[in-house]
Scaffold this motif. Structure first.
Motif, short mmCIF file in Angstrom:
data_model
loop_
_atom_site.label_atom_id
_atom_site.label_comp_id
_atom_site.label_asym_id
_atom_site.label_seq_id
_atom_site.Cartn_x
_atom_site.Cartn_y
_atom_site.Cartn_z
N GLY A 1 35.02 -10.33 -20.34
CA GLY A 1 33.57 -10.96 -20.53
C GLY A 1 32.93 -9.96 -19.21
N TYR A 2 33.59 -10.01 -18.06
CA TYR A 2 33.01 -9.16 -16.96
C TYR A 2 32.46 -7.93 -17.35
CZ TYR A 2 32.46 -7.96 -11.85
OH TYR A 2 31.67 -7.57 -10.69
N SER A 3 33.47 -7.11 -17.74
CA SER A 3 33.46 -5.68 -17.96
C SER A 3 32.37 -5.71 -19.30
CB SER A 3 34.82 -5.23 -18.69
OG SER A 3 35.45 -5.76 -19.55
N ILE B 1 21.64 -13.64 -10.39
CA ILE B 1 22.45 -13.30 -11.65
C ILE B 1 23.84 -13.06 -10.98
CG2 ILE B 1 20.58 -12.27 -13.30
CD1 ILE B 1 21.64 -9.36 -12.30
N HIS B 2 25.02 -13.08 -12.19
CA HIS B 2 26.15 -13.09 -11.94
C HIS B 2 26.49 -11.48 -11.39
CE1 HIS B 2 30.55 -13.11 -12.81
NE2 HIS B 2 30.53 -14.07 -12.60
N ASN B 3 27.59 -11.52 -10.62
CA ASN B 3 28.20 -10.40 -9.92
C ASN B 3 28.53 -9.32 -11.17
OD1 ASN B 3 30.87 -8.82 -9.09
ND2 ASN B 3 29.56 -9.12 -7.45
N SER B 4 28.91 -9.57 -12.34
CA SER B 4 29.22 -8.43 -13.29
C SER B 4 27.91 -7.97 -13.46
CB SER B 4 29.87 -9.24 -14.50
OG SER B 4 28.82 -10.32 -15.12
N ALA B 5 26.83 -8.65 -13.70
CA ALA B 5 25.50 -7.73 -13.85
C ALA B 5 25.05 -6.91 -12.54
CB ALA B 5 24.21 -8.71 -14.23
N LEU C 1 19.83 -11.15 -21.75
CA LEU C 1 20.21 -12.68 -21.42
C LEU C 1 21.53 -12.94 -21.34
CD1 LEU C 1 19.28 -15.61 -21.20
CD2 LEU C 1 19.11 -15.87 -23.94
N ASP C 2 22.34 -13.32 -20.42
CA ASP C 2 23.52 -13.71 -20.01
C ASP C 2 23.79 -14.99 -20.39
OD1 ASP C 2 26.01 -14.37 -18.99
OD2 ASP C 2 25.90 -13.11 -17.44
N GLU C 3 24.52 -15.34 -21.44
CA GLU C 3 24.85 -16.72 -22.22
C GLU C 3 26.15 -17.22 -21.49
OE1 GLU C 3 22.56 -18.80 -24.20
OE2 GLU C 3 22.23 -17.28 -25.62
N ALA C 4 26.90 -16.53 -20.78
CA ALA C 4 28.23 -17.09 -20.26
C ALA C 4 28.31 -18.59 -20.19
CB ALA C 4 28.68 -16.46 -18.94
N HIS C 5 27.43 -19.43 -19.50
CA HIS C 5 27.52 -20.61 -19.23
C HIS C 5 26.50 -21.55 -20.25
CE1 HIS C 5 30.35 -20.52 -16.04
NE2 HIS C 5 29.65 -19.28 -15.49
N SER C 6 25.75 -20.74 -21.11
CA SER C 6 24.68 -21.76 -22.13
C SER C 6 25.17 -21.59 -23.30
CB SER C 6 23.40 -21.16 -21.77
OG SER C 6 23.27 -19.72 -21.98
N GLY D 1 27.35 -12.60 -24.17
CA GLY D 1 28.08 -13.69 -23.87
C GLY D 1 29.58 -13.68 -23.38
N SER D 2 30.19 -14.71 -22.82
CA SER D 2 31.62 -14.34 -22.29
C SER D 2 32.29 -15.34 -23.28
CB SER D 2 31.84 -14.98 -20.69
OG SER D 2 33.05 -15.41 -20.75
N LEU D 3 33.56 -15.20 -23.38
CA LEU D 3 34.37 -15.90 -24.54
C LEU D 3 35.29 -16.87 -23.52
CD1 LEU D 3 35.18 -13.32 -27.06
CD2 LEU D 3 33.42 -15.00 -27.30
N SER D 4 35.26 -16.66 -22.23
CA SER D 4 36.01 -17.28 -21.48
C SER D 4 35.52 -18.98 -20.92
CB SER D 4 36.46 -16.87 -19.99
OG SER D 4 35.29 -16.70 -19.45
N LYS D 5 34.61 -19.10 -21.38
CA LYS D 5 33.79 -20.38 -21.09
C LYS D 5 33.95 -21.44 -22.04
CE LYS D 5 32.44 -18.14 -17.59
NZ LYS D 5 33.26 -16.95 -16.92
N ALA D 6 32.88 -21.68 -22.86
CA ALA D 6 32.91 -22.66 -23.95
C ALA D 6 33.91 -22.47 -25.00
CB ALA D 6 31.50 -22.95 -24.64
C1 LIG Z 1 27.20 -15.74 -15.68
C2 LIG Z 1 28.53 -15.06 -15.86
N1 LIG Z 1 28.46 -13.94 -16.46
C3 LIG Z 1 29.48 -13.24 -16.67
C4 LIG Z 1 30.68 -13.82 -16.47
C5 LIG Z 1 31.71 -12.81 -16.58
O1 LIG Z 1 32.68 -13.52 -17.68
P1 LIG Z 1 34.35 -13.66 -17.64
O2 LIG Z 1 34.83 -14.65 -16.73
O3 LIG Z 1 34.64 -14.14 -18.87
O4 LIG Z 1 34.86 -12.05 -17.36
C6 LIG Z 1 30.76 -14.92 -15.67
C7 LIG Z 1 31.80 -15.38 -15.06
O5 LIG Z 1 32.26 -16.54 -14.50
C8 LIG Z 1 29.75 -15.56 -15.34
O6 LIG Z 1 29.59 -16.83 -14.79
#
Ligand SMILES: Cc1ncc(COP(=O)(O)O)c(C=O)c1O
Length: 460
Positions: A169-171, A193-197, A266-271, A298-303
């Motif tokens: 997700g992060y990468s 915005i999230h640290n990954s961005a 658009l980062d949909e990790a939590h949406s 999107g990230s697959l580690s959430k929903a």
């Molecule tokens: C908004 C957002 N984007 C990206 C990520 C990165 O996703 P992952 O945790 O699946 O590596 C996270 C992780 O918490 C996040 O909250």
């Protein structure tokens, strides 16, 4: 020197001075140890004395001192150790840690799909068929049909032309931004915005400006002033902000980006899986045409309850990401059969069972209403699965999270540097399986404990 003895040393000095040191990272730029400039470029002869400990001994790194201050403080308060504790079984509305059952508000396994029998079976079947890995990157012989099946189905959900499934997700977020943005480009990002961005932004040579959270006038002004000085202009926002749990006005942002010919990511990790009448993310929530968002991430580690990331958008975007973007697919391993199968099955369940997201949304509304009626501050959270309870003081937040831990309730404090010091909060992830009794119990425990919270000494 091992961690224990260096913490003991720090503790000694803190006790001698009768107060904690100011976290060093705040003043780090003034110290020699944080400098990135070589000590003396004119003097080419090596002198060992010119190399201070902060440049070659980890325990003198300013960030380590910040960490050690925190450990010293927790030890001095006799706080239980609650980080890196392995849990037994699954983690959703409840979690078992060392045999003790907790009501769990610290998992983003929002829809409890991480342990759904159908998702587990899909993963097990994939392992039986393919083994635990694919043996190489996707473009060579690491491709399996589960990858393209997931990509096709996520496109149906988003109204996108094509997608790429990737291993992390992060990468995926960082490397997509890192690849697309170049020296002659501009990135405008919401300050939250999230640290990954942010990591992705730092990988680029692009000029970058943050704009105040959800301030669309500020965004427009930046575009008005700078658009014509750059080639590609990217706007980075999230569907749900991971600390505040609020949802930006995506239709407004689309209007702005269209006017200035910018590209919206658009980062949909939590949406994704959480917001919208069918729980299918920002497109569903706002009734958008998915093609109006240039880059869906999107990230697959959430929903989805597993691990990995995806990007969706126009065919040319996905073609170049698949072919050329280091870390998205290029030079990296392919998503494992188990993760890919789990993500695909989770996506199918999300689409078939919108009631999971609806239950989560009802739970979040209940939790917020209950918190507010008890005088607690849930800040800007609405319609999502992230609910902060603002403390605005790190010592109080830490103290309260420990009292909750003692009471069998799991919620972790979000403190500096994750959020500004005056925006410290306890973060609650709401789950589809939470009951009203569990949420009532959390709120009443918080209210009761806050009445006896010790006065903060302003240590950090
Ligand atoms: C908004 C957002 N984007 C990206 C990520 C990165 O996703 P992952 O945790 O699946 O590596 C996270 C992780 O918490 C996040 O909250």
């Amino acid at each position: 020197m091992n961690i224990r003895s260096s913490i003991d040393k720090l503790r000694e000095s803190l006790l001698t001075n009768n107060k904690a040191t100011k976290p060093v990272s705040e003043t780090a730029s003034a110290t020699a140890g944080d400098s990135t400039t070589p000590a003396s470029e004119s003097n080419s002869r090596f002198s060992p004395d010119a190399v201070p400990p902060a440049w070659h001994q980890f325990e003198h790194f300013p960030e380590y001192k910040e960490y050690a201050t925190m450990i010293w403080y927790c030890d001095s308060q006799k706080y239980p150790k609650n980080l890196f504790q392995p849990h037994l079984g699954s983690s959703d509305a409840t979690v078992n840690i060392h045999g003790k059952e907790f009501i769990n508000f610290s998992t983003y396994n929002y829809l409890a799909l991480g342990q759904d029998d159908r998702v587990k079976k899909a993963a097990i079947d994939a392992v039986e068929t393919y083994g635990v890995g694919t043996g190489s990157g996707r473009s060579i012989t690491g491709e399996i049909s589960l990858h393209s099946e997931f990509e096709r189905e996520i496109c149906e959900v988003l109204g996108a032309e094509d997608a790429v499934l990737s291993v992390g997700g992060y990468s995926t977020n960082a490397f997509t931004i890192g690849y697309l943005c170049r020296n002659q480009d501009l990135i405008l990002y919401d300050e939250l915005i999230h640290n990954s961005a942010l990591t992705g932004c730092k990988m680029t040579g692009a000029r970058r400006f943050s704009f105040p959270h959800n301030d669309y006038d500020a965004l427009s002004k930046l575009l008005e002033t700078h658009r014509n000085k750059f080639e590609r202009v990217f706007i980075l926002v999230e569907g749900v902000y991971s600390m505040d749990g609020d949802i930006p006005d995506i239709p407004k942002i689309i209007e702005i980006k269209n006017k200035y010919k910018a590209l919206l990511m658009l980062d949909e990790a939590h949406s994704m899986g959480v917001i919208g009448p069918n729980g299918l993310g920002a497109v569903d929530y706002f009734g958008l045409d998915g093609r109006d968002v240039d880059i869906h991430y999107g990230s697959l580690s959430k929903a989805f309850g597993t691990c990995g990331g995806y990007v969706a958008g126009p065919k040319p975007l996905i073609a170049i990401l698949k072919q050329y973007a280091p870390g998205v697919l290029l030079y990296g391993a392919s998503p494992t059969p188990a993760n890919s199968a789990a993500a695909l099955e989770a996506l199918r369940i999300m689409r078939r069972e919108p009631e999971r997201a609806r239950r989560l949304q009802e739970n979040a509304a209940y939790f917020i209403a209950k918190a507010k009626s008890n005088g607690l501050d849930t800040f800007n959270s609405h319609d999502s699965g992230v609910v902060p309870i603002m403390m605005r003081d790190s010592e109080v937040a830490l103290w309260l999270s420990m009292r909750l831990w003692d009471a069998g309730i799991c919620s972790y404090p979000m403190m500096y540097p994750i959020v500004p010091r005056d925006k410290t909060r306890l973060r609650f992830f709401i789950n589809t399986n939470h009951t009203h009794e569990q949420m009532d119990s959390a709120i009443s425990t918080i209210v009761a404990e806050l009445k006896r919270a010790p006065k903060s000494k302003g240590l950090f």
